[in-house]
Enzyme design. Structure first.
Site, PDB file in Angstrom:
ATOM      1  N   SER A 193       0.876  -1.178   0.000  1.00  0.00           N
ATOM      2  CA  SER A 193       0.000   0.000   0.000  1.00  0.00           C
ATOM      3  C   SER A 193       0.910   1.223   0.000  1.00  0.00           C
ATOM      4  O   SER A 193       2.104   1.105   0.327  1.00  0.00           O
ATOM      5  CB  SER A 193      -0.835  -0.004   1.296  1.00  0.00           C
ATOM      6  OG  SER A 193      -1.433   1.247   1.528  1.00  0.00           O
TER       7      SER A 193
ATOM      8  N   TYR B 148      -1.846  -1.304  10.414  1.00  0.00           N
ATOM      9  CA  TYR B 148      -1.835  -1.414   8.952  1.00  0.00           C
ATOM     10  C   TYR B 148      -0.517  -0.874   8.388  1.00  0.00           C
ATOM     11  O   TYR B 148       0.121  -1.500   7.554  1.00  0.00           O
ATOM     12  CB  TYR B 148      -3.038  -0.634   8.406  1.00  0.00           C
ATOM     13  CG  TYR B 148      -3.319  -0.811   6.936  1.00  0.00           C
ATOM     14  CD1 TYR B 148      -4.087  -1.878   6.479  1.00  0.00           C
ATOM     15  CD2 TYR B 148      -2.840   0.109   5.993  1.00  0.00           C
ATOM     16  CE1 TYR B 148      -4.369  -2.031   5.123  1.00  0.00           C
ATOM     17  CE2 TYR B 148      -3.122  -0.036   4.645  1.00  0.00           C
ATOM     18  CZ  TYR B 148      -3.888  -1.107   4.209  1.00  0.00           C
ATOM     19  OH  TYR B 148      -4.167  -1.246   2.864  1.00  0.00           O
TER      20      TYR B 148
HETATM   21  P1  NAD Z   1     -11.504  -6.179   0.187  1.00  0.00           P
HETATM   22  O1  NAD Z   1     -12.060  -6.095   1.564  1.00  0.00           O
HETATM   23  O2  NAD Z   1     -12.350  -5.852  -0.981  1.00  0.00           O
HETATM   24  O3  NAD Z   1     -10.858  -7.622  -0.074  1.00  0.00           O
HETATM   25  C1  NAD Z   1     -10.107  -8.270   0.891  1.00  0.00           C
HETATM   26  C2  NAD Z   1     -10.006  -9.733   0.526  1.00  0.00           C
HETATM   27  O4  NAD Z   1      -9.244 -10.398   1.533  1.00  0.00           O
HETATM   28  C3  NAD Z   1     -11.369 -10.440   0.473  1.00  0.00           C
HETATM   29  O5  NAD Z   1     -11.349 -11.422  -0.544  1.00  0.00           O
HETATM   30  C4  NAD Z   1     -11.458 -11.092   1.838  1.00  0.00           C
HETATM   31  O6  NAD Z   1     -12.312 -12.239   1.870  1.00  0.00           O
HETATM   32  C5  NAD Z   1     -10.009 -11.484   2.035  1.00  0.00           C
HETATM   33  N1  NAD Z   1      -9.658 -11.734   3.420  1.00  0.00           N
HETATM   34  C6  NAD Z   1      -9.802 -10.915   4.489  1.00  0.00           C
HETATM   35  N2  NAD Z   1      -9.395 -11.549   5.595  1.00  0.00           N
HETATM   36  C7  NAD Z   1      -8.975 -12.775   5.215  1.00  0.00           C
HETATM   37  C8  NAD Z   1      -8.447 -13.890   5.915  1.00  0.00           C
HETATM   38  N3  NAD Z   1      -8.259 -13.885   7.235  1.00  0.00           N
HETATM   39  N4  NAD Z   1      -8.156 -14.996   5.189  1.00  0.00           N
HETATM   40  C9  NAD Z   1      -8.373 -15.055   3.865  1.00  0.00           C
HETATM   41  N5  NAD Z   1      -8.848 -14.017   3.153  1.00  0.00           N
HETATM   42  C10 NAD Z   1      -9.157 -12.898   3.836  1.00  0.00           C
HETATM   43  O7  NAD Z   1     -10.215  -5.235   0.256  1.00  0.00           O
HETATM   44  P2  NAD Z   1      -9.263  -4.622  -0.890  1.00  0.00           P
HETATM   45  O8  NAD Z   1      -9.385  -3.150  -0.785  1.00  0.00           O
HETATM   46  O9  NAD Z   1      -9.483  -5.285  -2.191  1.00  0.00           O
HETATM   47  O10 NAD Z   1      -7.844  -5.000  -0.291  1.00  0.00           O
HETATM   48  C11 NAD Z   1      -6.997  -5.972  -0.856  1.00  0.00           C
HETATM   49  C12 NAD Z   1      -5.561  -5.669  -0.474  1.00  0.00           C
HETATM   50  O11 NAD Z   1      -5.188  -4.410  -1.032  1.00  0.00           O
HETATM   51  C13 NAD Z   1      -5.346  -5.558   1.037  1.00  0.00           C
HETATM   52  O12 NAD Z   1      -4.110  -6.141   1.380  1.00  0.00           O
HETATM   53  C14 NAD Z   1      -5.302  -4.062   1.260  1.00  0.00           C
HETATM   54  O13 NAD Z   1      -4.542  -3.712   2.383  1.00  0.00           O
HETATM   55  C15 NAD Z   1      -4.632  -3.596  -0.031  1.00  0.00           C
HETATM   56  N6  NAD Z   1      -4.860  -2.182  -0.342  1.00  0.00           N
HETATM   57  C16 NAD Z   1      -6.115  -1.699  -0.529  1.00  0.00           C
HETATM   58  C17 NAD Z   1      -6.281  -0.350  -0.834  1.00  0.00           C
HETATM   59  C18 NAD Z   1      -7.624   0.262  -1.075  1.00  0.00           C
HETATM   60  O14 NAD Z   1      -7.703   1.499  -1.181  1.00  0.00           O
HETATM   61  N7  NAD Z   1      -8.685  -0.499  -1.209  1.00  0.00           N
HETATM   62  C19 NAD Z   1      -5.157   0.486  -0.944  1.00  0.00           C
HETATM   63  C20 NAD Z   1      -3.904  -0.047  -0.732  1.00  0.00           C
HETATM   64  C21 NAD Z   1      -3.765  -1.394  -0.439  1.00  0.00           C
END
Ligand code: NAD
Length: 264
Positions: free
Chosen positions: A146, A159
């Site tokens: 991130s 985080y």
């Molecule tokens: P999201 O909530 O849409 O998806 C998260 C995914 O992780 C889902 O499929 C969920 O089922 C899975 N998950 C959560 N806990 C779990 C566990 N204990 N075991 C197995 N699977 C699990 O979130 P997202 O925004 O798509 O985030 C995905 C990644 O991207 C994360 O690592 C997040 O930190 C990173 N990220 C997101 C953003 C943003 O703005 N959305 C920005 C930077 C980084």
């Protein structure tokens, strides 16, 4: 564009039932890469995601519900990958959660869960995937960190710590594989409108008495100079590039795609 070198390979994308992971899984599937999906969600919806990927891209898919906070379940999933596909050529460590609070109010169990899911799970998948990749002398490990792997924001201590840690793990993995055909890199997204971020939009709307659209705009503009969200499709395209031969000497980078967030 389909890269012929990737067809028939297998990718594990953790947390691929939603958001960024799903976007990356689809982009890899479009390259003819078999996908092992992982993450929580409605089983019928997950089956539908698998069926459409199989039909649209003529690939094989499988699903494993390992909880990425549990090392024994991660090991069982890697074993399942071996029996189902022979092994995984590409690992995308994407599963992640968020929790927002000041340090003195931060629930200890939330800290532990964020470190386990957002950081330690990547250590386990990497250590268990490397022997197969080394045998093949080819592999790609892509850690979804991130902008919070590069800079901090208040109220996100766990985080930010986990994502900085994941960038560190990326660099060490890249060094230990530097003489092989395996690369390890991190992608550092800015704001992407997924369920994880929608929760923060909802909190902002409630706190400042804003509409959903006003809260989205306020959240993005505060940090991201473009004023636009990054999309899962754009992140998927970057992941495909990291898998390509053109990227074979990109090793240990933390590549931000963030609308200018960390350029400031
Ligand atoms: P999201 O909530 O849409 O998806 C998260 C995914 O992780 C889902 O499929 C969920 O089922 C899975 N998950 C959560 N806990 C779990 C566990 N204990 N075991 C197995 N699977 C699990 O979130 P997202 O925004 O798509 O985030 C995905 C990644 O991207 C994360 O690592 C997040 O930190 C990173 N990220 C997101 C953003 C943003 O703005 N959305 C920005 C930077 C980084």
């Amino acid at each position: 564009m389909q890269l012929s070198s990737l067809k028939g390979k297998t990718a594990l994308v953790t947390g691929s039932t939603s958001g960024i992971g799903l976007g990356i899984a689809k982009a890899l599937a479009e390259q003819g890469i078999n996908i092992l999906f992982n993450g929580f969600g409605d089983l019928e919806e997950i089956k539908a995601i698998q069926a459409s990927a199989e039909q649209d891209f003529q690939i094989k898919t499988a699903y494993h519900n390992a909880d990425m906070s549990k090392p024994d379940e991660i090991a069982a999933m890697m074993q399942f990958a071996e029996t189902t596909f022979g092994g995984v050529d590409i690992v995308v460590n994407n599963a992640g959660i968020q929790y927002v609070a000041n340090i003195e109010d931060f629930p200890v169990e939330k800290w532990d869960a964020i470190i386990a899911i957002n950081l330690t799970s990547g250590f386990h998948t990497t250590r268990l995937a490397l022997p197969y990749m080394k045998k093949k002398n080819w592999g790609r490990i892509i850690n979804i960190a991130s902008v919070h792997g590069l800079v901090a924001s208040a109220q996100k201590s766990a985080y930010v710590a986990a994502k900085h840690g994941l960038v560190g793990l990326t660099k060490t993995t890249a060094l230990e594989t530097a003489h092989t055909g395996i690369t390890c890199n991190a992608i550092c997204p800015g704001w992407v409108l997924t369920p994880l971020v929608q929760k923060q939009v909802d909190a902002r709307a409630e706190k400042d008495h804003l509409s959903n659209d006003e809260a989205k705009k306020a959240l993005v503009s505060e940090k991201q100079p473009s004023g636009e969200f990054v999309t899962p499709e754009q992140l998927g395209a970057l992941a495909v590039f990291f898998c390509s031969e053109a990227a074979s000497q990109i090793r240990g980078v933390a590549w931000n795609m963030d609308g200018g967030w960390v350029a400031q």
